[in-house]
Every structure is written in structure tokens, then in C-alpha cells.
Design an enzyme around this catalytic site. Structure first.
Site, PDB file in Angstrom:
ATOM      1  N   ASP A  94      56.853  69.540  76.713  1.00 63.59           N
ATOM      2  CA  ASP A  94      56.890  71.080  76.382  1.00 63.59           C
ATOM      3  C   ASP A  94      55.390  71.595  78.183  1.00 63.59           C
ATOM      4  O   ASP A  94      55.689  70.782  78.273  1.00 63.59           O
ATOM      5  CB  ASP A  94      55.471  71.589  75.743  1.00 63.59           C
ATOM      6  CG  ASP A  94      55.470  73.208  75.338  1.00 63.59           C
ATOM      7  OD1 ASP A  94      56.422  73.851  75.779  1.00 63.59           O
ATOM      8  OD2 ASP A  94      55.095  73.341  74.124  1.00 63.59           O
ATOM      9  N   ASP A 268      59.853  70.843  66.240  1.00 66.74           N
ATOM     10  CA  ASP A 268      58.772  69.788  66.967  1.00 66.74           C
ATOM     11  C   ASP A 268      57.347  70.563  66.251  1.00 66.74           C
ATOM     12  O   ASP A 268      57.378  71.720  65.352  1.00 66.74           O
ATOM     13  CB  ASP A 268      58.391  69.816  68.292  1.00 66.74           C
ATOM     14  CG  ASP A 268      57.810  71.041  68.310  1.00 66.74           C
ATOM     15  OD1 ASP A 268      56.660  70.891  68.455  1.00 66.74           O
ATOM     16  OD2 ASP A 268      58.908  71.489  69.039  1.00 66.74           O
ATOM     17  N   CYS A 306      59.344  56.812  47.755  1.00 69.00           N
ATOM     18  CA  CYS A 306      59.352  56.585  49.419  1.00 69.00           C
ATOM     19  C   CYS A 306      59.076  55.304  49.969  1.00 69.00           C
ATOM     20  O   CYS A 306      58.056  54.083  48.800  1.00 69.00           O
ATOM     21  CB  CYS A 306      57.953  57.423  50.235  1.00 69.00           C
ATOM     22  SG  CYS A 306      57.651  56.788  51.626  1.00 69.00           S
ATOM     23  N   CYS A 308      58.143  53.408  52.773  1.00 68.72           N
ATOM     24  CA  CYS A 308      57.650  53.791  54.082  1.00 68.72           C
ATOM     25  C   CYS A 308      56.351  52.261  53.645  1.00 68.72           C
ATOM     26  O   CYS A 308      56.096  52.049  52.783  1.00 68.72           O
ATOM     27  CB  CYS A 308      56.819  55.162  54.110  1.00 68.72           C
ATOM     28  SG  CYS A 308      55.332  54.897  53.755  1.00 68.72           S
ATOM     29  N   CYS A 311      54.018  53.379  51.640  1.00 71.61           N
ATOM     30  CA  CYS A 311      54.084  53.251  50.159  1.00 71.61           C
ATOM     31  C   CYS A 311      54.368  51.553  49.530  1.00 71.61           C
ATOM     32  O   CYS A 311      54.113  51.666  48.530  1.00 71.61           O
ATOM     33  CB  CYS A 311      54.919  54.133  49.651  1.00 71.61           C
ATOM     34  SG  CYS A 311      54.561  55.601  49.844  1.00 71.61           S
ATOM     35  N   HIS A 337      52.764  57.654  56.906  1.00 68.59           N
ATOM     36  CA  HIS A 337      53.686  58.403  56.086  1.00 68.59           C
ATOM     37  C   HIS A 337      54.242  59.314  56.160  1.00 68.59           C
ATOM     38  O   HIS A 337      56.031  59.389  55.910  1.00 68.59           O
ATOM     39  CB  HIS A 337      52.912  58.330  54.971  1.00 68.59           C
ATOM     40  CG  HIS A 337      53.814  59.173  53.185  1.00 68.59           C
ATOM     41  ND1 HIS A 337      54.280  58.156  52.349  1.00 68.59           N
ATOM     42  CD2 HIS A 337      53.280  60.199  52.999  1.00 68.59           C
ATOM     43  CE1 HIS A 337      54.317  59.424  51.518  1.00 68.59           C
ATOM     44  NE2 HIS A 337      54.319  60.462  51.715  1.00 68.59           N
TER      45      HIS A 337
END
Length: 373
Positions: A94, A268, A306, A308, A311, A337
Site C-alpha cells: 500500500d 485485503d 474446518c 485448520c 480445529c 484459524h
């Protein structure tokens, strides 16, 4: 040839959604895509390899913060931001514009640029289009954002009109100063506040400069969600079909689904990491506030759908305990997560576009992912 190029793979037949690929010096990016925010050269609480393993294809760094600390010359001497933070995939930086305009009384706008005082030590600095390009060239990002003025919300019409016209003049200066076009691509930013005709004017002015990509700025600054969607719809017809489109600073899962529906490719937002650090977790069943007392003995994962690492390994009760005990691990697990969820959201959107089922995906999930689980 530009350092960054766009391929349109498939146009959705029922919406304006696009399935594409952006080629960069640090590898291809499948779009639509979400960029985890790595403001100061780090995605907060995450190791670079963790961000990579959750499927992130590109991250965002920030000119303002890296200029103030550690300094762009330090990063350049280390071999650029990719090497400095050990990130081998693409980076977008940015311009610093949004940050300096957020300083309020600590900054002063002129045609030259923005004079401001550092939020760190109060020291005085000038950030101009040329200085922003100098910093971003030193950082070595694949995609550089033009230095723009982000008008506040609400703002009167004359202010917004003068602001967007200054943004166009600044963009021309950015393009003239930027020389490393074979390795870094400059994207322009459309402004215009919440005025349809000014949005159209801004889009038409910057598209004339034939840049490798374009962003929609100045949204998600407090306006009603429907107004944001209206502004995206207003500029979409004026954005080139063969260039990537980036909606800056957005947003919730539903915001992303709706903006993909309207033809946006890049996103974003600090929301997944910031919300995670406050115990607000995203799932396909809705949001979970892990601080709630009902989770004190809940041995289920955050989400049973999930996959991930959090999890797979930890319970809601354990995560709640970590937050209540002010353990740093709580922040790491929650951010991991949430970012995993956002990357999975984008993967499922791309899959739906590949399969021609995006309209059905939107109908099922838009507006539902922010409800309490």
C-alpha cells in the site's frame, strides 16, 4: 511488458464474477484472492511458513509503517521485503496514503504531498508521490500502489472532487517516477467518495494512463454497505476487462462474496486477524465469540467443518481458557484459524466459478457467514 499481467480464465454466466490468474515475478496468483495484511513485514502472530501453508498466495505490506520502522533503506540493504521477511510469494505494498490521512490533525495536505508527524515519536516527515514510489521501489514489492488521497466519510462534494483530481495528478507523478517496471507494477486507485458521477470521473481519468491494474479506494470507511456496493457497480463498467481489480480494505465474508459478484478480483482486510485477536472467529456455520461462558467446557473444535491446524488439535474450551489467561498462544491460534477460513473462502469461491455454481454459492452464504453460530 508489465511485471504483473492478468489472464481472464472464465467469466461467470449469471453474475459479473471473474475467474482469473495474475502472473507476477514471484509466481502466479489465482483470483479472486484475499491478501492477508502484513503491515510491518509480518502477518501479526504468524510465521511466514504458516501463512504460506494456509494457502495465502500474496500478502500486503505498508509503505508508511515500513518507512518509519525499520526504514526502507534497511529493507533494501537486506535484499528487499521478500528476503527480509522470508516470503517467497508475491507482495503488494500500500502507498501509505490511507495511513497518513488517518492521522487527522497530525498531517497537512498540499499539492506536493502530505506533511505528517510520526505516530511513533512525533518526528516530522513528508510523503509525496515520488517518496512513496522511492520507498516501494526499495521494498521491492511485486505490486505498488499509487499515492492517493482517501477522502473521509462523509465529505462534501467540492472536497471530494478536488481530492480525486489531486489523486489523478499524483498518479501521473507516480507513474513518471516509477522506473522499475520490469520487476514491479504500479496500480492506480479510483476515488470519488460516495458520488456516482465523481466515481465515474475518477475511473475514466486513471484508466487513460494504461496501468497494469486498478484499485477501488475510499470505501469501507463508514458508509452503509449498500452504498459501497453501489459505488463498485458504478465503476465496474469503466474498468478494463483485461486488468486485475482490487477493492481496498474489504471486508467481511459477505462483503467479499458480494464484491466478487460485482466483478472484483483482489481483497485485503485486517478483519480476520484483528477480530481473531479479540476472540471473534469465523466459521461456515457463522461467527463464534470464544469468550462466551457457554464454551467453558465445550470440547468441540471451533468448527467441526474446518480442517485448520487449530480445529484439528484444540477445543473451544482450551482456546477460551487461553484468552481468559491472557496467553499469547490464544492470539496465534485465533488468527491462524480466521486466516485459514478466509483463504478457504476464496478457494471455494474459485471452485464455484470453475464449476459454474457461484450464483448458488452466493445465495447460500452471502449474509449468513456473519450470523452467530
Amino acid at each position: 511488458m508489465a511485471a504483473v499481467t492478468y489472464e481472464l480464465i472464465k467469466k461467470d454466466s449469471r453474475t459479473k464474477a471473474r475467474r482469473g490468474r495474475v502472473n507476477t515475478p514471484h509466481g502466479p496468483i489465482e483470483t479472486p484472492v484475499f491478501m492477508p495484511v502484513g503491515t510491518a513485514g509480518t502477518v501479526k502472530a504468524m510465521k511466514p511458513e504458516e501463512v504460506r501453508d494456509m494457502g495465502a498466495q500474496i500478502i500486503l505490506g505498508n509503505t508508511y509503517h515500513l518507512y518509519l520502522r525499520p526504514g526502507h533503506e534497511v529493507v533494501k540493504a537486506a535484499g528487499g521485503l521478500h528476503k527480509f521477511m522470508n516470503w517467497e510469494r508475491a507482495i503488494l505494498t500500500d502507498s501509505g496514503g490511507f495511513q497518513v490521512f488517518s492521522l487527522g490533525a497530525m498531517r497537512k495536505i498540499s499539492e506536493e504531498g502530505v506533511e505528517f508527524r510520526s505516530h511513533i515519536d512525533g518526528s516530522k516527515h513528508m510523503l509525496s508521490p515520488e517518496k512513496s514510489m522511492e520507498i516501494q521501489n526499495a521494498l521491492g514489492s511485486d505490486i505498488m500502489m499509487a499515492f492517493d488521497e482517501c477522502a473521509p466519510y462523509p465529505a462534501d462534494r467540492n472536497y471530494v472532487k478536488n481530492s480525486l483530481e489531486r489523486t489523478t495528478r499524483w498518479l501521473k507523478r507516480c507513474k513518471e517516477y516509477h522506473k522499475n517496471t520490469e520487476q514491479q507494477s504500479l496500480f492506480g486507485i479510483m476515488q470519488g467518495g460516495m458520488y456516482k458521477d465523481l466515481r465515474k470521473q475518477s475511473a475514466e481519468e486513471i484508466v487513460e494512463l494504461d496501468l497494469p491494474g486498478y484499485a477501488i479506494g475510499g470505501l469501507a470507511v463508514g458508509e452503509p454497505t449498500e452504498v459501497m456496493y453501489e459505488m463498485i457497480s458504478q465503476v465496474e463498467p469503466h474498468m478494463p476487462k483485461d486488468k486485475p481489480r482490487y477493492l481496498m480494505g474489504v471486508g467481511t465474508p459477505t462483503n467479499i462474496i458480494e464484491a466478487v459478484h460485482l466483478g472484483v478480483d483482489f481483497f485485503d482486510c485486517v478483519m480476520p486477524s484483528r477480530n481473531g485477536r479479540h476472540g471473534k472467529l469465523f466459521t461456515w456455520e457463522g461467527t463464534v465469540n470464544i469468550m462466551n461462558e457457554k464454551y467453558i467446557t465445550d470440547d468441540r473444535p471451533i468448527s467441526e467443518s474446518c480442517n485448520c491446524p487449530v480445529c484439528r488439535s484444540h477445543s473451544r474450551a482450551y482456546l477460551r481458557h487461553l484468552f481468559k489467561a491472557d496467553e499469547v498462544l490464544a492470539l496465534r491460534l485465533a488468527v491462524l484459524h480466521n486466516l485459514w477460513f478466509y483463504n478457504e473462502l476464496m478457494a471455494k469461491i474459485r471452485e464455484a466459478l470453475d464449476n459454474g455454481t457461484f450464483a448458488d454459492f452466493r445465495e447460500k452464504y452471502s449474509g449468513n457467514l456473519e450470523k452467530r453460530a
